[in-house]
Design a protein around this motif. Sequence first.
Motif, PDB file in Angstrom:
ATOM      1  N   GLU A  21      10.757  -1.618  48.671  1.00  0.00           N
ATOM      2  CA  GLU A  21      10.095  -1.817  49.707  1.00  0.00           C
ATOM      3  C   GLU A  21       9.660  -0.299  50.844  1.00  0.00           C
ATOM      4  N   ARG A  35      -1.817  -0.925  47.093  1.00  0.00           N
ATOM      5  CA  ARG A  35      -1.291  -2.659  46.707  1.00  0.00           C
ATOM      6  C   ARG A  35      -0.391  -2.397  45.762  1.00  0.00           C
ATOM      7  N   GLU A 570      -0.766  -5.945  56.982  1.00  0.00           N
ATOM      8  CA  GLU A 570       0.458  -6.027  56.484  1.00  0.00           C
ATOM      9  C   GLU A 570       1.321  -4.962  56.649  1.00  0.00           C
ATOM     10  N   ASN A 574       5.136  -4.770  58.525  1.00  0.00           N
ATOM     11  CA  ASN A 574       6.156  -4.559  58.128  1.00  0.00           C
ATOM     12  C   ASN A 574       6.949  -3.617  58.643  1.00  0.00           C
ATOM     13  N   PHE A 599      -3.641  -8.346  53.059  1.00  0.00           N
ATOM     14  CA  PHE A 599      -2.450  -9.267  52.685  1.00  0.00           C
ATOM     15  C   PHE A 599      -2.220  -9.006  51.293  1.00  0.00           C
ATOM     16  N   ALA A 600      -0.951  -9.052  50.764  1.00  0.00           N
ATOM     17  CA  ALA A 600      -0.631  -8.994  49.421  1.00  0.00           C
ATOM     18  C   ALA A 600      -0.492  -7.644  48.884  1.00  0.00           C
ATOM     19  N   GLY A 602       1.773  -5.676  49.503  1.00  0.00           N
ATOM     20  CA  GLY A 602       3.074  -5.281  49.366  1.00  0.00           C
ATOM     21  C   GLY A 602       3.691  -5.979  48.274  1.00  0.00           C
ATOM     22  N   ASN A 604       6.443  -8.232  48.233  1.00  0.00           N
ATOM     23  CA  ASN A 604       6.749  -9.482  48.434  1.00  0.00           C
ATOM     24  C   ASN A 604       6.029 -10.126  49.613  1.00  0.00           C
ATOM     25  N   PRO A 605       4.949 -10.179  49.935  1.00  0.00           N
ATOM     26  CA  PRO A 605       4.296 -10.498  51.125  1.00  0.00           C
ATOM     27  C   PRO A 605       4.320 -11.732  51.658  1.00  0.00           C
ATOM     28  N   LEU A 608       6.950 -11.945  55.070  1.00  0.00           N
ATOM     29  CA  LEU A 608       6.471 -12.056  56.222  1.00  0.00           C
ATOM     30  C   LEU A 608       6.564 -13.369  56.886  1.00  0.00           C
ATOM     31  N   VAL A 617      -4.501 -15.418  56.634  1.00  0.00           N
ATOM     32  CA  VAL A 617      -4.207 -14.027  55.910  1.00  0.00           C
ATOM     33  C   VAL A 617      -5.433 -13.843  55.223  1.00  0.00           C
ATOM     34  N   ASP A 620      -6.203  -8.356  50.671  1.00  0.00           N
ATOM     35  CA  ASP A 620      -6.509  -6.854  50.411  1.00  0.00           C
ATOM     36  C   ASP A 620      -7.921  -6.913  49.682  1.00  0.00           C
TER      37      ASP A 620
END
Length: 691
Positions: A21, A35, A570, A574, A599-600, A602, A604-605, A608, A617, A620
């Motif tokens: 991460e 992504r 996102e 973070n 969103f999503a 990352g 482990n979205p 958050l 949300v 992406d």
Amino acid sequence: MTYKLDTIRLLIAHDSQDEAEQLMNALRNAGRATRAELVLGEDELLRALKSGSWEMLLCRPSFGGCTLETVMAHLQRLGKAVPVILLADDFDAGQLRSAMAVGARAVAPVDDRELIMLLVDQQLDYVRMRKERQQTELALREAEKRLSVLMDQSRDAIAYVVDGMHIHANDTYLEMFGYPSAEDLAGVPIMDMVSAADHEKLKKLLRSRAQDESKTHELECRGVNTSGDEFDATFVFAPSTYDGETCTQIVIRSAQVDESVFQERLQEMSQVDQVTGLYNRLWFMEQLDQAVGEVLKTGQMSALLYLRLDEFEQVQGSVGIEGADEALTLIGACLRKRLGENVPMARVGDEDFAMLVPVSEREDAAGIAEQLRADIEALMPPVQGRTLQMTASVGVAFVQEDSRNGQGVITRALDCCNKAQKMRDGKGNSVHVHDPMDDVAAGSSEAIVLAIRQALEQGTFKLLYQPVMNLEDESDHFFEVFVHLPQKGGDDLKPEAFMPIAAEHGLAGKIDRWVALHAMRAAMAEKAPVRLLVNLSGYSLQDAELAPWIGKAIKAAKFDPRRLLFQISEGDANTFLKQAQAFAEQVAVLGCGFSISRFAGGINPFKLFEHVPVSMVKFDGSFTQELGKPESRAKFAELITQASSRGKQVLVGFVESAQQMQVLWTLGGINYLQGFYLQAPGPKLQLNPEE
């Protein structure tokens, strides 16, 4: 032909979720739209490889019992051409050698983030070039298919030969030599097609071609068919390919049906503009592509001058179509006089001309362009009894060693020409030379800061509103708000171009406040209630006074806070996790919602949600782009279900086609849709779509 890569789809095979991460955040902070998905073992790796497309894989030497060698074996077995960067604990030549031996493309120390970023950029260039090559090869195969059809229908006798043996021929060729089918001709030597008296001439020609097969050769001789009858013919030998194999093409015209003069004339007519006598766009693009290829061999830079006559429609209106054609002819003569006959030039549009001039330095091109501009301004030709006063705007781009293709160069020159036409208060008669910085931003950081300060003082930021379709309530007037920074004589700057610079100078928060206030005022001016989704930069979250100020602004604008949602990406959430948490809690007290965009993207979205009170949300955009793939669609549906089951409203954006709409209608859990297919962002809140 270029391959666009908006979002990096990154697979991280790692033994530590926390470190993965951190690596992901480093990529985002460096400006890479990413992504990512983390795999901690072999089973997860296989699922990821089978369910999605990936641009790159960052891999530890071992993770969850899986090794680099196993990873490369799976990639090969599944046919996945994914470049792999090994993140090694100890970096030395031996490890580099062994990693590359199994197929990795690069190795970097796991803690050297700067080197990892450089290697990521390098491999992205490799991915782009590989995709462009694939697209080009597909186009080439299609062209070869079309040429094969044309060849079979040709009146000329055409055959393909490898090492002196026939591999293919059209019907005219077979009929000329008396062969019933191509199979009967296969493997027959070309020597059998020529009279014995001309064998020595043919051998000499073939030896000459063995020395240099890139040239075209002609042989006048006596052909002979299977019955032994001879006839006069001209054999033309030229380099070619057939089914991807390098070979020699033979075109044979008998003396009785020699159409070479006619064909040459036809070729000339297809390449020449009939009004000006200059070449046309098709011919010029061939010259431009050749120049792009030659610059890699010789290093000779060329300037592409794209010239457009200003307000030429007024010339047509005053002297008519015939007079306008006469004026264009005079312009062509003017350009030839200045540049000479040897400079490639063409009429590439109605009033557009292009010239390709070799230059030693970039500065030389500006002087040449200025000479052409001045020549046309001073021309003042008599046409149809009128003395015309014409001007031209010139854009200049360059063919240099990093040029990928001719289309990219001429597009850049056209963009510069458009900018030149906007100069002098839109009157044109100017020259604009491409600056490498034009591709990055519309000016220097100092110039952007000055423009931001001026826009804040004068209130000249441009707000754009894009409708968000509520799938459950058609009466819901919901809009996402975007801000652009207008530039004099150029296109608007988007937030990604100016917000990082604004943050460096402490201006990001001021811009976000301006946007929120003016968007609320615009919404209050409408008769029907309007809901707003206002984007904030992560930099603004560091301003502890932002949320209290928003409370005061809501009261001052008399705006219903329940109709206001604030949104950050996102990646920013973070990066500024504590600030995002505090801000979301504060605006929730006011009655406002909080949304996460991109969103999503990352690893482990949903983590958050444990820290930030999120009400909506926005996924992406890459998920929408991949709806055509069954595995990606299933994975997207699962993510939507997870978000919806956690009580979050779901917005899916970037809807660009009817096909995407149809697929999204079938997925459960989606509350809102948005995209250019539904409606593009506009300067007004259009409550009626037909406005």
